[in-house]
Design a protein around this motif. Sequence first.
Motif: not given
Length: 71
Positions: A36-51
């Motif tokens: 979690v950053a100030d204005d965004q989050i980095k994730t793994y998306c299970y829906t799209r199957k990609q970071f």
Amino acid sequence: MKGILLRAVNSNNPIQMIYQSNEGTISQRIIKVLAVADDQIKTYCYTRKQFRTFKLDNILSVAPVRKKVGA
């Protein structure tokens, strides 16, 4: 909302997110929050199957993933 996202990073549990793209398209996703950053989050998306990276301003809601009864 940021508190839920930070707890998701620490617990390593997936969460459900409703997100609105810059074009206005709304989607529901299951994600694993990596940072979690100030204005965004980095994730793994299970829906799209990609970071993926998501803008915090475009997140409409987040909630724990509900487990199905009997699952």
